[in-house]
Write a protein that holds these residues in place. Structure first.
Motif, mmCIF file in Angstrom:
data_model
loop_
_atom_site.group_PDB
_atom_site.id
_atom_site.type_symbol
_atom_site.label_atom_id
_atom_site.label_comp_id
_atom_site.label_asym_id
_atom_site.label_seq_id
_atom_site.Cartn_x
_atom_site.Cartn_y
_atom_site.Cartn_z
ATOM 1 N N TYR A 1 0.829 -1.192 0.000
ATOM 2 C CA TYR A 1 0.000 0.000 0.000
ATOM 3 C C TYR A 1 0.871 1.253 0.000
ATOM 4 O O TYR A 1 1.809 1.368 0.798
ATOM 5 N N TYR B 1 0.480 5.785 -0.534
ATOM 6 C CA TYR B 1 -0.492 6.879 -0.487
ATOM 7 C C TYR B 1 0.188 8.219 -0.750
ATOM 8 O O TYR B 1 1.356 8.405 -0.411
ATOM 9 N N LEU C 1 -4.746 15.777 6.998
ATOM 10 C CA LEU C 1 -4.216 15.245 5.746
ATOM 11 C C LEU C 1 -5.365 14.808 4.848
ATOM 12 O O LEU C 1 -6.268 14.086 5.285
ATOM 13 N N GLY D 1 -2.362 -1.346 5.433
ATOM 14 C CA GLY D 1 -3.326 -0.328 5.045
ATOM 15 C C GLY D 1 -3.740 0.533 6.212
ATOM 16 O O GLY D 1 -4.388 1.553 6.040
ATOM 17 N N TYR E 1 -11.870 1.197 12.944
ATOM 18 C CA TYR E 1 -10.481 1.135 13.386
ATOM 19 C C TYR E 1 -9.983 2.566 13.480
ATOM 20 O O TYR E 1 -10.206 3.360 12.561
ATOM 21 N N LEU F 1 -6.829 5.387 14.834
ATOM 22 C CA LEU F 1 -5.392 5.521 15.072
ATOM 23 C C LEU F 1 -5.078 6.943 15.521
ATOM 24 O O LEU F 1 -5.797 7.884 15.183
ATOM 25 N N TYR G 1 -1.754 9.620 15.369
ATOM 26 C CA TYR G 1 -0.441 9.909 14.833
ATOM 27 C C TYR G 1 0.085 11.161 15.499
ATOM 28 O O TYR G 1 -0.669 12.057 15.884
ATOM 29 N N PHE H 1 3.131 6.940 13.510
ATOM 30 C CA PHE H 1 2.071 6.191 14.177
ATOM 31 C C PHE H 1 2.350 6.106 15.680
ATOM 32 O O PHE H 1 3.483 5.865 16.111
ATOM 33 N N SER I 1 -10.743 4.456 10.011
ATOM 34 C CA SER I 1 -10.854 3.628 8.813
ATOM 35 C C SER I 1 -12.087 2.749 8.907
ATOM 36 O O SER I 1 -12.515 2.366 10.002
ATOM 37 N N SER J 1 -14.111 0.797 3.152
ATOM 38 C CA SER J 1 -13.274 1.699 2.356
ATOM 39 C C SER J 1 -11.900 1.091 2.114
ATOM 40 O O SER J 1 -11.018 1.745 1.571
ATOM 41 N N GLY J 2 -11.723 -0.134 2.555
ATOM 42 C CA GLY J 2 -10.447 -0.799 2.334
ATOM 43 C C GLY J 2 -9.340 -0.196 3.151
ATOM 44 O O GLY J 2 -9.433 -0.117 4.374
ATOM 45 N N SER J 3 -8.305 0.300 2.468
ATOM 46 C CA SER J 3 -7.098 0.704 3.167
ATOM 47 C C SER J 3 -6.978 2.214 3.302
ATOM 48 O O SER J 3 -5.894 2.737 3.385
ATOM 49 N N ARG J 4 -8.075 2.931 3.317
ATOM 50 C CA ARG J 4 -8.015 4.387 3.390
ATOM 51 C C ARG J 4 -8.242 4.879 4.808
ATOM 52 O O ARG J 4 -9.067 4.348 5.536
ATOM 53 N N LEU J 5 -7.498 5.935 5.180
ATOM 54 C CA LEU J 5 -7.693 6.585 6.466
ATOM 55 C C LEU J 5 -8.296 7.971 6.246
ATOM 56 O O LEU J 5 -7.946 8.648 5.289
ATOM 57 N N PHE K 1 -8.473 11.567 8.223
ATOM 58 C CA PHE K 1 -7.774 12.254 9.306
ATOM 59 C C PHE K 1 -8.580 13.429 9.844
ATOM 60 O O PHE K 1 -9.308 14.094 9.107
ATOM 61 N N GLY K 2 -8.409 13.696 11.149
ATOM 62 C CA GLY K 2 -8.895 14.935 11.734
ATOM 63 C C GLY K 2 -7.919 16.058 11.447
ATOM 64 O O GLY K 2 -6.873 15.859 10.817
#
Lengths: 111, 113
Positions: free
Chosen positions: A31, A33, A43, A97, B32, B34, B36, B46, B93, B97-101, B103-104
């Motif tokens: 992956y 980005y 972001l 991901g 999920y 996270l 950062y 992370f 996430s 949406s798969g592997s997309r994050l 963000f705030g």
């Protein structure tokens, strides 16, 4: 391990010029980005890739293009630069991901 | 449509005290989350994550709490240290949406000696 590397660190472009932001990772992550960060904002995802040969649009893809011919490299192309593309650009890679490893960023100014 | 919001742009605490950073989300599909941390002129790194099947995850001085009914998560740092001064981003996430994050906007934490 160098992790995620980005070049250049800084760039000033004139309106209408084009450029390619380079991104390379040595962690064998599938992956990858591209994000942009505007002042006071989070972001925003521009494009992403889940493997070589596969790319997809994120939230803000207009004015950008990407390609992913190898696992390691994920260049971002800006065509016809505009002042609205002044931003800090981050490349990231990930095994899963979720936990993404970021490069140091490219600060781009379009005048 | 800001699906992940960090309503406090900045937070200032004394060294040794607790820092609490907050994050709210609107998308009930997020499963999920996270955190950062970002220093100036560097990329985000992370810090800690939590799955929606849990309500707490701890890693040393850092604890993340998740309240699914309120769609709220928080990051607690105890004790806070001057080296913790950075911008903290919350991200979320969804499996769909798969592997997309997403963000705030980030919260600038300043820990004063």
């Amino acid at each position: 391990n160098a992790g995620v590397t980005q070049t250049p660190k800084f760039r000033i472009l004139k309106i209408g010029q084009s450029m390619t932001l380079q991104c390379t990772q040595d962690m064998n992550h599938n992956y990858m980005y591209w994000y942009r960060q505007d002042p006071g904002m989070g972001l925003k995802l521009i494009y992403y890739s889940v493997g070589a040969g596969i790319t997809d649009k994120g939230e803000v893809p207009n004015g950008y293009n990407v390609s992913r011919s190898t696992t390691e490299d994920f260049p971002l192309r800006l065509e016809l630069a505009a002042p609205s593309q002044t931003s800090v650009y981050f490349c990231a890679s990930s095994y899963s991901g979720f936990e993404q490893f970021f490069g140091p960023g490219t600060r781009l100014t379009v005048l | 449509d800001q699906q992940v919001k960090q309503n406090s742009p900045s937070l200032s605490v004394q060294e040794g005290r607790i820092s609490i950073l907050n994050c709210d989300y609107t998308n009930s599909m997020f499963d999920y989350f996270l955190w950062y941390k970002k220093y100036p002129a560097e990329g985000p790194t992370f810090l800690i994550s939590i799955s929606s099947i849990k309500d707490k995850n701890e890693d040393g001085r850092f604890t993340v709490f998740l309240n699914k009914s309120a769609k709220h998560l928080s990051l607690h740092i105890v004790p806070s240290q001057p080296g913790d001064s950075a911008v903290y981003f919350c991200a979320a996430s969804a499996k769909v949406s798969g592997s997309r994050l997403t963000f705030g906007e980030g919260t600038q934490l300043t820990v004063n000696p």
